[in-house]
Scaffold this motif. Structure first.
Motif, PDB file in Angstrom:
ATOM      1  N   ILE A 238      56.934  48.464 -46.770  1.00 48.94           N
ATOM      2  CA  ILE A 238      56.302  49.744 -46.481  1.00 48.94           C
ATOM      3  C   ILE A 238      55.200  49.534 -45.457  1.00 48.94           C
ATOM      4  CG2 ILE A 238      55.112  51.748 -47.436  1.00 48.94           C
ATOM      5  CD1 ILE A 238      57.853  51.414 -48.636  1.00 48.94           C
ATOM      6  N   ALA A 239      55.265  50.285 -44.351  1.00 50.61           N
ATOM      7  CA  ALA A 239      54.286  50.144 -43.276  1.00 50.61           C
ATOM      8  C   ALA A 239      53.578  51.469 -43.019  1.00 50.61           C
ATOM      9  CB  ALA A 239      54.981  49.689 -41.989  1.00 50.61           C
ATOM     10  N   ARG A 240      52.348  51.373 -42.530  1.00 51.74           N
ATOM     11  CA  ARG A 240      51.647  52.503 -41.928  1.00 51.74           C
ATOM     12  C   ARG A 240      51.651  52.286 -40.427  1.00 51.74           C
ATOM     13  NH1 ARG A 240      46.368  52.581 -42.342  1.00 51.74           N
ATOM     14  NH2 ARG A 240      46.141  54.766 -41.785  1.00 51.74           N
ATOM     15  N   PHE A 241      51.859  53.365 -39.676  1.00 48.55           N
ATOM     16  CA  PHE A 241      51.914  53.195 -38.233  1.00 48.55           C
ATOM     17  C   PHE A 241      51.537  54.482 -37.521  1.00 48.55           C
ATOM     18  CE2 PHE A 241      56.018  54.829 -39.427  1.00 48.55           C
ATOM     19  CZ  PHE A 241      56.459  55.602 -38.353  1.00 48.55           C
ATOM     20  N   ASP A 242      51.221  54.341 -36.247  1.00 47.08           N
ATOM     21  CA  ASP A 242      50.868  55.455 -35.371  1.00 47.08           C
ATOM     22  C   ASP A 242      49.822  56.363 -36.020  1.00 47.08           C
ATOM     23  OD1 ASP A 242      52.554  54.308 -33.572  1.00 47.08           O
ATOM     24  OD2 ASP A 242      54.185  55.760 -33.807  1.00 47.08           O
ATOM     25  N   ASP A 243      50.093  57.665 -36.150  1.00 48.45           N
ATOM     26  CA  ASP A 243      49.102  58.601 -36.661  1.00 48.45           C
ATOM     27  C   ASP A 243      49.258  58.761 -38.174  1.00 48.45           C
ATOM     28  OD1 ASP A 243      47.103  60.474 -36.803  1.00 48.45           O
ATOM     29  OD2 ASP A 243      48.347  62.144 -36.103  1.00 48.45           O
ATOM     30  N   ASP A 244      48.990  57.669 -38.907  1.00 50.32           N
ATOM     31  CA  ASP A 244      49.093  57.646 -40.375  1.00 50.32           C
ATOM     32  C   ASP A 244      50.483  58.035 -40.852  1.00 50.32           C
ATOM     33  OD1 ASP A 244      48.050  57.056 -42.881  1.00 50.32           O
ATOM     34  OD2 ASP A 244      47.407  59.122 -43.255  1.00 50.32           O
ATOM     35  N   ARG A 245      51.514  57.558 -40.138  1.00 45.66           N
ATOM     36  CA  ARG A 245      52.885  57.759 -40.590  1.00 45.66           C
ATOM     37  C   ARG A 245      53.242  56.649 -41.579  1.00 45.66           C
ATOM     38  NH1 ARG A 245      54.498  62.705 -39.330  1.00 45.66           N
ATOM     39  NH2 ARG A 245      56.695  62.056 -39.346  1.00 45.66           N
ATOM     40  N   ILE A 246      54.198  56.934 -42.464  1.00 45.83           N
ATOM     41  CA  ILE A 246      54.679  55.950 -43.429  1.00 45.83           C
ATOM     42  C   ILE A 246      56.116  55.591 -43.059  1.00 45.83           C
ATOM     43  CG2 ILE A 246      55.164  55.457 -45.859  1.00 45.83           C
ATOM     44  CD1 ILE A 246      52.226  55.864 -45.270  1.00 45.83           C
ATOM     45  N   GLY A 247      56.412  54.310 -43.030  1.00 44.37           N
ATOM     46  CA  GLY A 247      57.750  53.878 -42.665  1.00 44.37           C
ATOM     47  C   GLY A 247      58.257  52.776 -43.575  1.00 44.37           C
ATOM     48  N   VAL A 248      59.579  52.696 -43.666  1.00 45.42           N
ATOM     49  CA  VAL A 248      60.245  51.580 -44.343  1.00 45.42           C
ATOM     50  C   VAL A 248      60.740  50.637 -43.247  1.00 45.42           C
ATOM     51  CG1 VAL A 248      62.144  50.867 -45.834  1.00 45.42           C
ATOM     52  CG2 VAL A 248      60.929  53.014 -46.291  1.00 45.42           C
ATOM     53  N   VAL A 249      60.358  49.375 -43.329  1.00 44.14           N
ATOM     54  CA  VAL A 249      60.726  48.389 -42.325  1.00 44.14           C
ATOM     55  C   VAL A 249      62.101  47.819 -42.657  1.00 44.14           C
ATOM     56  CG1 VAL A 249      60.055  46.266 -41.151  1.00 44.14           C
ATOM     57  CG2 VAL A 249      58.297  47.855 -41.952  1.00 44.14           C
ATOM     58  N   LEU A 250      63.023  47.982 -41.725  1.00 49.91           N
ATOM     59  CA  LEU A 250      64.386  47.468 -41.862  1.00 49.91           C
ATOM     60  C   LEU A 250      64.624  46.477 -40.732  1.00 49.91           C
ATOM     61  CD1 LEU A 250      66.198  50.893 -42.493  1.00 49.91           C
ATOM     62  CD2 LEU A 250      65.392  49.264 -44.226  1.00 49.91           C
ATOM     63  N   ASP A 251      64.586  45.201 -41.057  1.00 48.86           N
ATOM     64  CA  ASP A 251      64.696  44.148 -40.049  1.00 48.86           C
ATOM     65  C   ASP A 251      63.620  44.360 -38.988  1.00 48.86           C
ATOM     66  OD1 ASP A 251      66.851  42.926 -41.380  1.00 48.86           O
ATOM     67  OD2 ASP A 251      68.264  44.313 -40.459  1.00 48.86           O
ATOM     68  N   ASP A 252      64.019  44.699 -37.757  1.00 47.03           N
ATOM     69  CA  ASP A 252      63.049  44.844 -36.672  1.00 47.03           C
ATOM     70  C   ASP A 252      62.824  46.302 -36.291  1.00 47.03           C
ATOM     71  OD1 ASP A 252      65.529  45.314 -35.620  1.00 47.03           O
ATOM     72  OD2 ASP A 252      65.293  44.008 -33.866  1.00 47.03           O
ATOM     73  N   ARG A 253      63.088  47.227 -37.238  1.00 42.54           N
ATOM     74  CA  ARG A 253      62.906  48.650 -36.967  1.00 42.54           C
ATOM     75  C   ARG A 253      62.094  49.289 -38.094  1.00 42.54           C
ATOM     76  NH1 ARG A 253      66.231  49.791 -32.748  1.00 42.54           N
ATOM     77  NH2 ARG A 253      65.990  52.041 -32.960  1.00 42.54           N
ATOM     78  N   VAL A 254      61.435  50.396 -37.750  1.00 41.37           N
ATOM     79  CA  VAL A 254      60.637  51.132 -38.721  1.00 41.37           C
ATOM     80  C   VAL A 254      61.239  52.514 -38.889  1.00 41.37           C
ATOM     81  CG1 VAL A 254      58.359  52.034 -39.310  1.00 41.37           C
ATOM     82  CG2 VAL A 254      58.545  49.877 -38.073  1.00 41.37           C
TER      83      VAL A 254
END
Length: 302
Positions: free
Chosen positions: A3-19
């Protein structure tokens, strides 16, 4: 899951080299509260995990954004506290000429405002003090923990991440020397326990400008992650999103203007930070090194 936070407080699931951005799908599914979105996700993760699993299962190989195209943020921006272990590897105890270790020293607190995003810049405040890197394996609390046993402790962990405990050497209290703004790089994301596996066998390595400085395994901790979290919970209530970091191994050494520091944690990822002394001034309390100071570098790295 990562689980990542990125850009303007977006939440993402990291899959290999992609969010894979899941922020919009989570909208309306999490309780509204005066906390960051990630802390609300952590608190209610069991309820939304099936939704996240479905999103990941439906994602194609090209879904999401390349990691290099997003700006990663500290995985948790607003922990109520950062609980840190002062001396928790025996090789670091020897390096520091420290008579005591965690069993006698307990823990100290770092200011949450010292957190730094992955890829950020550590800003050295003074021109006449020594500043060191410290590589650490950190836990993110998943549910409220108070007086939990070591056997129960890991049930209260949401996930794991990397942390650098940047330290000014001298005689001030640890919480002072380690709480300057930018002195706690955190990330690159949180890895949930089902993906990481045992926290008692995790390799970590720190380099400065590509030169190896610190390398260890969490099996060498004096107090395991579970024991340390358990102890901390008998002193202070640990809230979802709090950071508990387990101490640094030998190899502590200075960082200077222009350096690039990188921490790689097995099964988690890489956390990188630049170092700058722009704007640094003489220390108002004096520049002499005071207190235990490790050698500039270990012989094995020369």
């Amino acid at each position: 899951m990562r689980i990542a936070r990125f850009d303007d407080d977006r939440i993402g699931v990291v899959l290999d080299d992609r969010v894979l951005d899941v922020t919009d799908q989570l909208a309306g599914r999490l309780p509204t509260a005066p906390r960051s979105l990630i802390r609300r996700l952590i608190s209610d993760f069991a309820a939304v995990r099936p939704l996240l699993d479905d999103i990941v299962d439906a994602a194609g190989p090209s879904a999401g954004l390349p990691v290099e195209n997003v700006r990663l943020l500290a995985p948790v921006p607003d922990p109520t506290k950062i609980v840190a272990a002062p001396v928790n590897y025996r090789d670091h105890q020897s390096e520091m000429n420290e008579a005591f270790h965690i069993s006698a020293l307990g823990f100290f607190l770092k200011s949450p405002s010292s957190l730094l995003d992955p890829g950020g810049t550590i800003r050295l405040p003074y021109t006449d003090r020594r500043f060191d890197h410290e590589a650490e394996f950190a836990l993110i609390v998943g549910r409220r923990a108070s007086h939990v046993t070591p056997e129960q402790a890991l049930e209260h962990v949401f996930g794991y991440t990397g942390l650098m405990d940047i330290t000014m050497r001298g005689g001030e209290d640890r919480s002072t020397r380690k709480s300057f703004d930018t002195f706690t790089p955190l990330g690159p994301w949180i890895v949930t326990p089902d993906e990481l596996g045992s926290p008692e066998d995790v390799e970590l390595e720190l380099t400065v400008n590509g030169e190896p400085r610190q390398k260890a395994n969490t099996r060498d901790l004096i107090w395991s992650a579970a024991r340390f979290l358990s102890y901390a919970s008998t002193v202070t209530v640990l809230e979802p999103g709090d950071v508990v970091t387990t101490g640094t191994p030998a190899g502590v050494a200075p960082i200077e203007h222009g350096d690039t520091v990188e921490l790689r944690v097995d099964r988690i990822g890489s956390l990188r930070a630049a170092v700058s002394a722009d704007g640094a001034v003489p220390c108002p309390t004096g520049g002499a090194d005071r207190g235990p100071v490790p050698p500039p570098a270990l012989e094995r790295h020369k």
